[in-house]
Enzyme design. Sequence first.
Site, PDB file in Angstrom:
ATOM      1  CD  GLU A 240     -30.265  47.153 -37.925  1.00  0.00           C
ATOM      2  OE1 GLU A 240     -29.465  46.692 -38.753  1.00  0.00           O
ATOM      3  OE2 GLU A 240     -30.342  46.745 -36.748  1.00  0.00           O
TER       4      GLU A 240
ATOM      5  CG  ASP B 224     -28.370  45.969 -29.001  1.00  0.00           C
ATOM      6  OD1 ASP B 224     -29.387  46.508 -28.529  1.00  0.00           O
ATOM      7  OD2 ASP B 224     -28.431  44.987 -29.752  1.00  0.00           O
TER       8      ASP B 224
HETATM    9  C1  2M8 Z   1     -30.872  45.048 -32.445  1.00  0.00           C
HETATM   10  O1  2M8 Z   1     -30.676  44.120 -31.396  1.00  0.00           O
HETATM   11  C2  2M8 Z   1     -30.464  42.724 -31.596  1.00  0.00           C
HETATM   12  C3  2M8 Z   1     -30.423  42.064 -30.221  1.00  0.00           C
HETATM   13  O2  2M8 Z   1     -31.677  42.236 -29.600  1.00  0.00           O
HETATM   14  C4  2M8 Z   1     -29.166  42.395 -32.328  1.00  0.00           C
HETATM   15  O3  2M8 Z   1     -28.331  43.265 -32.568  1.00  0.00           O
HETATM   16  O4  2M8 Z   1     -29.000  41.215 -32.666  1.00  0.00           O
HETATM   17  C5  2M8 Z   1     -31.255  46.384 -31.765  1.00  0.00           C
HETATM   18  O5  2M8 Z   1     -31.181  47.458 -32.664  1.00  0.00           O
HETATM   19  C6  2M8 Z   1     -32.641  46.281 -31.162  1.00  0.00           C
HETATM   20  O6  2M8 Z   1     -33.053  47.518 -30.662  1.00  0.00           O
HETATM   21  C7  2M8 Z   1     -33.665  45.791 -32.178  1.00  0.00           C
HETATM   22  O7  2M8 Z   1     -34.887  45.555 -31.541  1.00  0.00           O
HETATM   23  C8  2M8 Z   1     -33.197  44.492 -32.873  1.00  0.00           C
HETATM   24  C9  2M8 Z   1     -34.095  44.103 -34.048  1.00  0.00           C
HETATM   25  O8  2M8 Z   1     -34.295  45.180 -34.915  1.00  0.00           O
HETATM   26  O9  2M8 Z   1     -31.861  44.653 -33.372  1.00  0.00           O
END
Ligand code: 2M8
Length: 494
Positions: free
Chosen positions: A431, A194
């Site tokens: 994460e 992101d």
């Molecule tokens: C993160 O993305 C989400 C939006 O899609 C967020 O920050 O709210 C990113 O690391 C993405 O790659 C990942 O799929 C998601 C859920 O782990 O989190």
Amino acid sequence: MTSKNNRVVRTETALGAEVQLAARARQVLRQNDMGDWTRAAPNLYPHQWSWDSAFIAIGLAHLGTRRAAKELLALFEHQWRTGKVPHIVFNPEAPPDSYFPGPEHWACAAASPDAPPTPPYTSCLCQPPIHAIAALRVWEVAERKGGERVDEARAFLRQIYPKLLLWHRYLMTHRDPEGSGLVTIYHPWESGTDNSPRWDEPLMNVEVGDLPSYPRYDLQHVANPSERPTGADYDRYLWLVELIKKAGCDERNIYRSHPFLVKDILFSAILVAANEALLEIAALVGAQGGDHTLIANWIARGHRGLNSLWDSELGLCLDYDLRARRPLRARTMAGFAPLIAGRQGPERLEALIATLDSLAFVGHPWLRWPVPPSTSPLQAGFHRRNYWRGPTWPVVNWLLWWSLLRAGEPERAQRLRQASLQQLVIGGFGEYFDPFTGELLGANDQSWTAAVALDWLASQSHGTLRRTATVLQPGRYEPVRGGHTEWAETVESA
Ligand code: 2M8
């Protein structure tokens, strides 16, 4: 004690740590299990994310191939008529105010004639297509374990193959009207990385209009707000969502008017590798000849696109901004796209590996573990604790490990696997991690981290799946939510 005895003790200790790690990984996946799909993380991400689910299926395969297959099928139930697989399928049971933007914010997605029936609601973005790679992994594990799973897994491949084909076709058409072999993304969320410096330049050209105030629930779930994207980043993310809503989630409208249109090399490389997997699946299910030719052409087109964005000075591939009509010079792990796509000539491979080993990545002297930071510490905008601007991500390590194996680099792959596992033994199932201290950042108990750990543990150093029971010890465990019998199956080694 003799050195031989020392070696035995060391081996047993390492094995003990691996057994414990496997048990903890299983526990994380069990806790996040929602029946036939898995939350990305218990608090920060209480919904089903597309590429998370694919990685999760890879890990779940080692606990039960039937459950792993369900993970993918559950996601593909919400595939759009166009073939798009939504980046989030919203969990109707998630506590209110737990994630923003939630389903109510994506009303346009539900209103689109191409959207699947609701509830559950979906977003109208998508994420990198790991799914065919995951489906093939489920098959490989089933085949290795043998028995009735093999027939079940073949039936699963038959069921998912047309959906995968439709998904890839969507990406090769709607997301590549130029026929470049490269996928266009509409939003940094689609890249999965992101707030990477990859997007700094194109985001600067996004002028935020009148944006209603909004909550940042994400900041409540991390130890320090500096681990997440900034307010300015979020304003742009939400403004882009507003514009996509205004365009009615319609691909042509978006393409015509959207200020953020970027050819994403990591996404495109994953698609090439996923098309390779799809080709194997096509053979396994006896797909018609025309499909083979079609997929082989997609692969060739993908390679051509990636070649066109190779930067020999950086020894990396670069994203391309369609609006500004120029490549985006950022040193991030996405630049290893050709390695992930696979089938590189010796010269390109050597250049990629030299970059990987260099001070810009794994050779950086301050790294706690020799695993690549998401952004090079030599890149402007690097931040060691801020999300995709520097921390190491276990799923990225998995992708590179898997790619190194496919590239015929087993020793290097093994070093990466070992360092990644050590990081998790000490750091937990975070994460992401501070590359210099190894400190856990972002969410705890992140499902895809646990999943890739299970796949590493089930794989021997040279990448093939283990034959004998060593790490994934048999044991019973009950589902947290009940109902899905396969969780009660004994956990077997491959
Ligand atoms: C993160 O993305 C989400 C939006 O899609 C967020 O920050 O709210 C990113 O690391 C993405 O790659 C990942 O799929 C998601 C859920 O782990 O989190």
